[in-house]
Design an enzyme around this catalytic site. Sequence first.
Site, mmCIF file in Angstrom:
data_model
loop_
_atom_site.group_PDB
_atom_site.id
_atom_site.type_symbol
_atom_site.label_atom_id
_atom_site.label_comp_id
_atom_site.label_asym_id
_atom_site.label_seq_id
_atom_site.Cartn_x
_atom_site.Cartn_y
_atom_site.Cartn_z
ATOM 1 C CG HIS A 126 -4.938 -13.225 2.364
ATOM 2 N ND1 HIS A 126 -4.215 -14.152 3.059
ATOM 3 C CD2 HIS A 126 -4.342 -12.046 2.650
ATOM 4 C CE1 HIS A 126 -3.238 -13.560 3.751
ATOM 5 N NE2 HIS A 126 -3.294 -12.289 3.507
ATOM 6 C CD GLU B 147 -3.449 -8.418 1.692
ATOM 7 O OE1 GLU B 147 -2.990 -8.857 0.633
ATOM 8 O OE2 GLU B 147 -3.049 -8.791 2.810
ATOM 9 C CG HIS C 47 0.492 -8.120 -1.666
ATOM 10 N ND1 HIS C 47 1.548 -8.971 -1.880
ATOM 11 C CD2 HIS C 47 0.033 -8.410 -0.418
ATOM 12 C CE1 HIS C 47 1.713 -9.754 -0.814
ATOM 13 N NE2 HIS C 47 0.807 -9.433 0.092
HETATM 14 P P1 5GP Z 1 2.868 -16.536 5.306
HETATM 15 O O1 5GP Z 1 4.212 -16.495 5.935
HETATM 16 O O2 5GP Z 1 1.742 -16.438 6.274
HETATM 17 O O3 5GP Z 1 2.703 -17.615 4.258
HETATM 18 O O4 5GP Z 1 2.765 -15.202 4.455
HETATM 19 C C1 5GP Z 1 2.801 -13.939 5.043
HETATM 20 C C2 5GP Z 1 2.562 -12.905 3.994
HETATM 21 O O5 5GP Z 1 3.643 -12.870 3.051
HETATM 22 C C3 5GP Z 1 1.345 -13.140 3.119
HETATM 23 O O6 5GP Z 1 0.167 -12.695 3.708
HETATM 24 C C4 5GP Z 1 1.696 -12.337 1.908
HETATM 25 O O7 5GP Z 1 1.503 -10.970 2.136
HETATM 26 C C5 5GP Z 1 3.157 -12.632 1.751
HETATM 27 N N1 5GP Z 1 3.377 -13.831 0.937
HETATM 28 C C6 5GP Z 1 3.598 -15.112 1.382
HETATM 29 N N2 5GP Z 1 3.794 -15.940 0.345
HETATM 30 C C7 5GP Z 1 3.694 -15.197 -0.779
HETATM 31 C C8 5GP Z 1 3.828 -15.500 -2.167
HETATM 32 O O8 5GP Z 1 4.072 -16.629 -2.594
HETATM 33 N N3 5GP Z 1 3.657 -14.462 -3.012
HETATM 34 C C9 5GP Z 1 3.406 -13.204 -2.596
HETATM 35 N N4 5GP Z 1 3.269 -12.257 -3.535
HETATM 36 N N5 5GP Z 1 3.286 -12.895 -1.315
HETATM 37 C C10 5GP Z 1 3.430 -13.866 -0.411
HETATM 38 P P1 5GP Z 2 -0.251 -10.618 4.670
HETATM 39 O O1 5GP Z 2 -0.275 -11.903 5.367
HETATM 40 O O2 5GP Z 2 -1.092 -10.407 3.482
HETATM 41 O O3 5GP Z 2 1.036 -9.877 4.683
HETATM 42 O O4 5GP Z 2 -0.988 -9.755 5.762
HETATM 43 C C1 5GP Z 2 -2.077 -10.108 6.447
HETATM 44 C C2 5GP Z 2 -2.238 -8.964 7.409
HETATM 45 O O5 5GP Z 2 -3.569 -8.508 7.340
HETATM 46 C C3 5GP Z 2 -1.924 -9.353 8.823
HETATM 47 O O6 5GP Z 2 -1.326 -8.265 9.474
HETATM 48 C C4 5GP Z 2 -3.296 -9.611 9.389
HETATM 49 O O7 5GP Z 2 -3.383 -9.305 10.761
HETATM 50 C C5 5GP Z 2 -4.168 -8.648 8.596
HETATM 51 N N1 5GP Z 2 -5.507 -9.185 8.383
HETATM 52 C C6 5GP Z 2 -6.637 -8.541 8.697
HETATM 53 N N2 5GP Z 2 -7.713 -9.293 8.402
HETATM 54 C C7 5GP Z 2 -7.245 -10.463 7.899
HETATM 55 C C8 5GP Z 2 -7.887 -11.636 7.428
HETATM 56 O O8 5GP Z 2 -9.110 -11.789 7.401
HETATM 57 N N3 5GP Z 2 -7.067 -12.617 6.966
HETATM 58 C C9 5GP Z 2 -5.703 -12.505 6.950
HETATM 59 N N4 5GP Z 2 -4.995 -13.507 6.474
HETATM 60 N N5 5GP Z 2 -5.080 -11.402 7.407
HETATM 61 C C10 5GP Z 2 -5.837 -10.393 7.875
#
Ligand code: 5GP
Ligand code: 5GP
Length: 228
Positions: free
Chosen positions: A63, A117, A121
């Site tokens: 991811h 990503e 990040h």
């Molecule tokens: P979710 O709300 O689905 O847990 O996270 C959404 C997005 O926020 C993740 O895909 C990631 O980009 C970022 N994120 C969530 N939790 C963490 C964390 O503990 N550390 C970091 N660096 N990013 C996070």
């Molecule tokens: P994060 O949660 O890291 O901020 O972001 C995830 C983003 O990447 C979302 O906008 C999601 O639609 C896109 N994305 C594309 N492919 C994938 C996948 O295979 N897994 C996840 N978790 N996110 C993906």
Amino acid sequence: MGPKCWFILTLLMFQGLFISHSQAQEDFDFFYLVLQWPGAYCDTKRSCCYPTAGKPAADFGIHGLWPNYKDGSYPSNCNPDSEFDKSQITDLVSRLKKTWPTLACPSNEGFKFWEHEWEKHGTCSESVMDQHEYFENSLKLRDRANLLEALTNSGIKPDDKFYDLEKIREAIKDAIGFTPGIECNKDPERNSQLHQIYICVDTSGTEFIECPILPRERCPSRLQFAKF
Ligand code: 5GP
Ligand code: 5GP
């Protein structure tokens, strides 16, 4: 204060400047390497789309590699000027397609996911690695973790059956040497499934470490390992 004292004081100040500068290289404390189980990503209400290259292997995919602070907070989108540049990773694309496959809809090659990503990040770790290194290190770390083998060696298979959370954690700990974070999601029938594994990595982005802080967990004591 005599001239000798001033001299020593000035010397100490310069040394202080130098040391703080050379040590303030990283503006984060560690990385989470976050690996996703495609079966769980797809088995939700939102469902998924396979990338244009076809159905990915039934294995953990990347991811992201996420810089983090020890208190659990994290930096994001650190440098809008450092745009994702495909041309810097042409030699890595075939490996990225295999082990960092995108499952989001609509179906695409994967560049959108990698771009997201990098921008969210990767740009926060530029003090230690450039774009090519960010993707290369992620690929190497994922291969080294070899999570599916670690789990199947302990009899934990993606067969839609339910497994103990602590057995999953132990199997991974035995294989990589450090305790992982485990994240669950829910399928349409509200079953909790193994969704993502968090492994901690040092600031150089090359060595696994014990997690300074584990992500918040919402897994029940038994969870499903979905087929893919
Ligand atoms: P979710 O709300 O689905 O847990 O996270 C959404 C997005 O926020 C993740 O895909 C990631 O980009 C970022 N994120 C969530 N939790 C963490 C964390 O503990 N550390 C970091 N660096 N990013 C996070
Ligand atoms: P994060 O949660 O890291 O901020 O972001 C995830 C983003 O990447 C979302 O906008 C999601 O639609 C896109 N994305 C594309 N492919 C994938 C996948 O295979 N897994 C996840 N978790 N996110 C993906």
